[in-house]
Scaffold this motif. Structure first.
Motif, PDB file in Angstrom:
ATOM      1  N   LEU A  28     -15.429  10.715  27.353  1.00 54.62           N
ATOM      2  CA  LEU A  28     -15.084   9.751  26.307  1.00 54.62           C
ATOM      3  C   LEU A  28     -15.189   8.322  26.834  1.00 54.62           C
ATOM      4  O   LEU A  28     -15.680   7.426  26.143  1.00 54.62           O
ATOM      5  CB  LEU A  28     -13.665  10.009  25.790  1.00 54.62           C
ATOM      6  CG  LEU A  28     -13.388  11.383  25.187  1.00 54.62           C
ATOM      7  CD1 LEU A  28     -11.928  11.489  24.755  1.00 54.62           C
ATOM      8  CD2 LEU A  28     -14.319  11.629  23.997  1.00 54.62           C
ATOM      9  N   LEU A  29     -14.743   8.110  28.061  1.00 53.65           N
ATOM     10  CA  LEU A  29     -14.835   6.776  28.663  1.00 53.65           C
ATOM     11  C   LEU A  29     -16.287   6.386  28.934  1.00 53.65           C
ATOM     12  O   LEU A  29     -16.659   5.218  28.809  1.00 53.65           O
ATOM     13  CB  LEU A  29     -14.023   6.739  29.968  1.00 53.65           C
ATOM     14  CG  LEU A  29     -12.501   6.768  29.797  1.00 53.65           C
ATOM     15  CD1 LEU A  29     -11.815   7.003  31.142  1.00 53.65           C
ATOM     16  CD2 LEU A  29     -12.012   5.453  29.188  1.00 53.65           C
ATOM     17  N   GLN A  30     -17.100   7.371  29.298  1.00 48.46           N
ATOM     18  CA  GLN A  30     -18.521   7.083  29.516  1.00 48.46           C
ATOM     19  C   GLN A  30     -19.203   6.671  28.215  1.00 48.46           C
ATOM     20  O   GLN A  30     -19.988   5.716  28.177  1.00 48.46           O
ATOM     21  CB  GLN A  30     -19.207   8.307  30.123  1.00 48.46           C
ATOM     22  CG  GLN A  30     -18.795   8.576  31.569  1.00 48.46           C
ATOM     23  CD  GLN A  30     -19.261   9.916  32.082  1.00 48.46           C
ATOM     24  OE1 GLN A  30     -19.710  10.771  31.306  1.00 48.46           O
ATOM     25  NE2 GLN A  30     -19.141  10.133  33.379  1.00 48.46           N
ATOM     26  N   ALA A  31     -18.882   7.385  27.129  1.00 48.14           N
ATOM     27  CA  ALA A  31     -19.444   7.031  25.827  1.00 48.14           C
ATOM     28  C   ALA A  31     -18.952   5.662  25.371  1.00 48.14           C
ATOM     29  O   ALA A  31     -19.720   4.848  24.841  1.00 48.14           O
ATOM     30  CB  ALA A  31     -19.068   8.097  24.798  1.00 48.14           C
ATOM     31  N   PHE A  32     -17.673   5.403  25.599  1.00 46.91           N
ATOM     32  CA  PHE A  32     -17.105   4.104  25.235  1.00 46.91           C
ATOM     33  C   PHE A  32     -17.798   2.976  26.004  1.00 46.91           C
ATOM     34  O   PHE A  32     -18.055   1.904  25.454  1.00 46.91           O
ATOM     35  CB  PHE A  32     -15.602   4.101  25.528  1.00 46.91           C
ATOM     36  CG  PHE A  32     -14.932   2.791  25.260  1.00 46.91           C
ATOM     37  CD1 PHE A  32     -14.524   2.445  23.979  1.00 46.91           C
ATOM     38  CD2 PHE A  32     -14.716   1.875  26.294  1.00 46.91           C
ATOM     39  CE1 PHE A  32     -13.921   1.222  23.733  1.00 46.91           C
ATOM     40  CE2 PHE A  32     -14.107   0.659  26.055  1.00 46.91           C
ATOM     41  CZ  PHE A  32     -13.707   0.332  24.765  1.00 46.91           C
ATOM     42  N   SER A  33     -18.094   3.216  27.285  1.00 43.26           N
ATOM     43  CA  SER A  33     -18.775   2.207  28.099  1.00 43.26           C
ATOM     44  C   SER A  33     -20.140   1.860  27.513  1.00 43.26           C
ATOM     45  O   SER A  33     -20.530   0.683  27.466  1.00 43.26           O
ATOM     46  CB  SER A  33     -18.935   2.698  29.542  1.00 43.26           C
ATOM     47  OG  SER A  33     -17.687   2.852  30.168  1.00 43.26           O
ATOM     48  N   LEU A  34     -20.857   2.869  27.059  1.00 44.12           N
ATOM     49  CA  LEU A  34     -22.159   2.615  26.442  1.00 44.12           C
ATOM     50  C   LEU A  34     -22.010   1.779  25.177  1.00 44.12           C
ATOM     51  O   LEU A  34     -22.790   0.863  24.918  1.00 44.12           O
ATOM     52  CB  LEU A  34     -22.851   3.935  26.115  1.00 44.12           C
ATOM     53  CG  LEU A  34     -23.387   4.741  27.303  1.00 44.12           C
ATOM     54  CD1 LEU A  34     -23.906   6.090  26.832  1.00 44.12           C
ATOM     55  CD2 LEU A  34     -24.493   3.963  28.010  1.00 44.12           C
ATOM     56  N   GLN A  35     -20.986   2.093  24.394  1.00 42.29           N
ATOM     57  CA  GLN A  35     -20.746   1.357  23.154  1.00 42.29           C
ATOM     58  C   GLN A  35     -20.371  -0.097  23.445  1.00 42.29           C
ATOM     59  O   GLN A  35     -20.762  -1.006  22.719  1.00 42.29           O
ATOM     60  CB  GLN A  35     -19.635   2.048  22.358  1.00 42.29           C
ATOM     61  CG  GLN A  35     -19.999   3.443  21.884  1.00 42.29           C
ATOM     62  CD  GLN A  35     -18.780   4.349  21.791  1.00 42.29           C
ATOM     63  OE1 GLN A  35     -17.647   3.894  21.882  1.00 42.29           O
ATOM     64  NE2 GLN A  35     -19.025   5.639  21.612  1.00 42.29           N
ATOM     65  N   PHE A  36     -19.626  -0.317  24.514  1.00 42.38           N
ATOM     66  CA  PHE A  36     -19.176  -1.663  24.879  1.00 42.38           C
ATOM     67  C   PHE A  36     -20.331  -2.508  25.399  1.00 42.38           C
ATOM     68  O   PHE A  36     -20.430  -3.700  25.104  1.00 42.38           O
ATOM     69  CB  PHE A  36     -18.083  -1.558  25.936  1.00 42.38           C
ATOM     70  CG  PHE A  36     -17.229  -2.785  26.089  1.00 42.38           C
ATOM     71  CD1 PHE A  36     -15.874  -2.747  25.809  1.00 42.38           C
ATOM     72  CD2 PHE A  36     -17.763  -3.988  26.535  1.00 42.38           C
ATOM     73  CE1 PHE A  36     -15.070  -3.869  25.950  1.00 42.38           C
ATOM     74  CE2 PHE A  36     -16.979  -5.125  26.682  1.00 42.38           C
ATOM     75  CZ  PHE A  36     -15.619  -5.060  26.385  1.00 42.38           C
ATOM     76  N   THR A  37     -21.195  -1.897  26.172  1.00 37.32           N
ATOM     77  CA  THR A  37     -22.243  -2.659  26.855  1.00 37.32           C
ATOM     78  C   THR A  37     -23.497  -2.842  26.018  1.00 37.32           C
ATOM     79  O   THR A  37     -24.311  -3.713  26.319  1.00 37.32           O
ATOM     80  CB  THR A  37     -22.626  -1.975  28.176  1.00 37.32           C
ATOM     81  OG1 THR A  37     -22.973  -0.603  27.924  1.00 37.32           O
ATOM     82  CG2 THR A  37     -21.467  -2.025  29.155  1.00 37.32           C
ATOM     83  N   GLN A  38     -23.674  -2.018  24.969  1.00 40.90           N
ATOM     84  CA  GLN A  38     -24.882  -2.112  24.146  1.00 40.90           C
ATOM     85  C   GLN A  38     -24.491  -2.497  22.728  1.00 40.90           C
ATOM     86  O   GLN A  38     -23.837  -1.728  22.015  1.00 40.90           O
ATOM     87  CB  GLN A  38     -25.644  -0.788  24.168  1.00 40.90           C
ATOM     88  CG  GLN A  38     -26.107  -0.409  25.572  1.00 40.90           C
ATOM     89  CD  GLN A  38     -26.839   0.903  25.621  1.00 40.90           C
ATOM     90  OE1 GLN A  38     -27.322   1.379  24.600  1.00 40.90           O
ATOM     91  NE2 GLN A  38     -26.938   1.486  26.811  1.00 40.90           N
TER      92      GLN A  38
END
Length: 341
Positions: free
Chosen positions: A322-332
């Protein structure tokens, strides 16, 4: 005068000042800087070294004596004074201010402390000492400076890494410069010709990088997706509590939302001063504000709330994907935050 710790040996080849202020959070740089100054001082006749901890038990009269007792037969001395972590009380700052009035060319003063704050730089005692000496930055090099730092260390050992090897050395030792020093010494022994290729480094070393939660939030702000994923994998392997990551990024999202709202009435520079954002971090916030709209920030806050709820109430869910997916959402900027089921 201000220099980075890696420039200190070059500085000492040309001069030896009366005061050195060593401040930073990197133990290796602090220790190497101390040794470099002591060795240069000894070579120039400062044969006696005295070390003191500036805690509640310190007898300041002993310290002051080194700067007051002079005669034709007095030996030149070096005095190291290690400051306590955290805020310093009025008594300690008063003693440091008094010390600034006693400086003498026959005694070198080396003050050692943790990361220097802006408030400390503006104190009377710091200005009094800095006027007579050199501030040595012993902070851990940031990601942009790290490859250059690694290359400088390689040159000292007559090592010549190719670009891929240099990048790997920087990535594998980020946040752990002591391990970097040990790894380079090992490589120098293994490869007398000094040539470092990606294959040689991979075959000879293991990863020694160490990341903190703040490395992750910095990468989020800067929009570096791959770096975020690498940091998360390392934090998971080290057993970091996911709640710590959630709390840290919550703070950043609240600040970004506030900055967005207040930009209507004040310049971004003024707002960053108001919210006491470190100058070396400001470009990260600029990148995030340019990438993330107010609507996207609120969507990220909502997504983070759902992740937090899942972490605290559903123990069967692994929070790291979930944190990995959130990171993608935050950075892109183009990705819409997903809400966990």
């Amino acid at each position: 005068m201000r220099i980075f710790a890696e420039k200190l040996p070059e500085h000492l080849q040309h001069q030896l000042m009366s005061v050195y202020l060593l401040f930073g959070n990197e133990p290796l740089l602090l220790q190497e800087s101390r040794l470099s100054i002591a060795q240069k001082a000894k070579a120039q006749g400062f044969t006696e070294i005295y070390r003191y901890q500036a805690d509640s038990t310190l007898d300041w009269h002993q310290v002051f004596d080194h700067f007051q007792a002079f005669s034709l037969f007095s030996s030149q001395q070096l005095v190291e004074l290690t400051l306590p972590d955290g805020n310093m009380n009025a008594q300690l700052t008063g003693q440091l201010l008094a010390l600034g009035d006693m400086l003498h060319p026959d005694t070198i003063l080396v003050v050692i402390g943790n990361k220097l704050t802006k408030a400390q730089e503006n104190t009377k005692w710091f200005k009094a000492l800095a006027t007579h000496g050199c501030l040595v930055n012993c902070l851990t090099p940031d990601l942009n400076r790290l490859p250059q730092f690694v290359m400088q260390r390689c040159r000292k050992l007559k090592l010549v890494p190719d670009p891929e090897a240099l990048q790997m050395l920087a990535q594998w030792h980020e946040g752990n410069l002591l391990a970097l020093a040990q790894s380079l010494e090992k490589l120098a022994l293994l490869y007398p010709d000094g040539q470092l290729t990606l294959i040689r480094v991979e075959a000879s070393l293991s990863r020694h990088n160490h990341f903190t939660v703040y490395n992750w939030t910095d990468a989020l702000l800067d929009g570096k997706s791959n770096r975020c994923q690498r940091i998360l994998r390392q934090l998971e392997a080290e057993g970091t509590e996911p709640v710590l990551l959630l709390r840290s990024v919550q703070k950043e999202l609240r600040l970004l939302t506030t900055l967005h709202a207040q930009q209507q009435d004040a310049s971004l520079h003024t707002l960053m001063d108001k919210h006491r954002i470190w100058k070396n971090k400001r470009s990260l916030y600029v990148n995030a504000l340019n990438r993330l709209s107010t609507d996207k920030l609120y969507m990220l806050i909502q997504a983070l709330s759902h992740i937090e709820l899942s972490v605290k109430t559903r123990y069967d869910i692994n929070p790291w994907p979930l944190l990995q997916a959130f990171s993608l959402q935050f950075t892109q900027a183009g990705l819409t935050p997903a809400v966990p089921d």
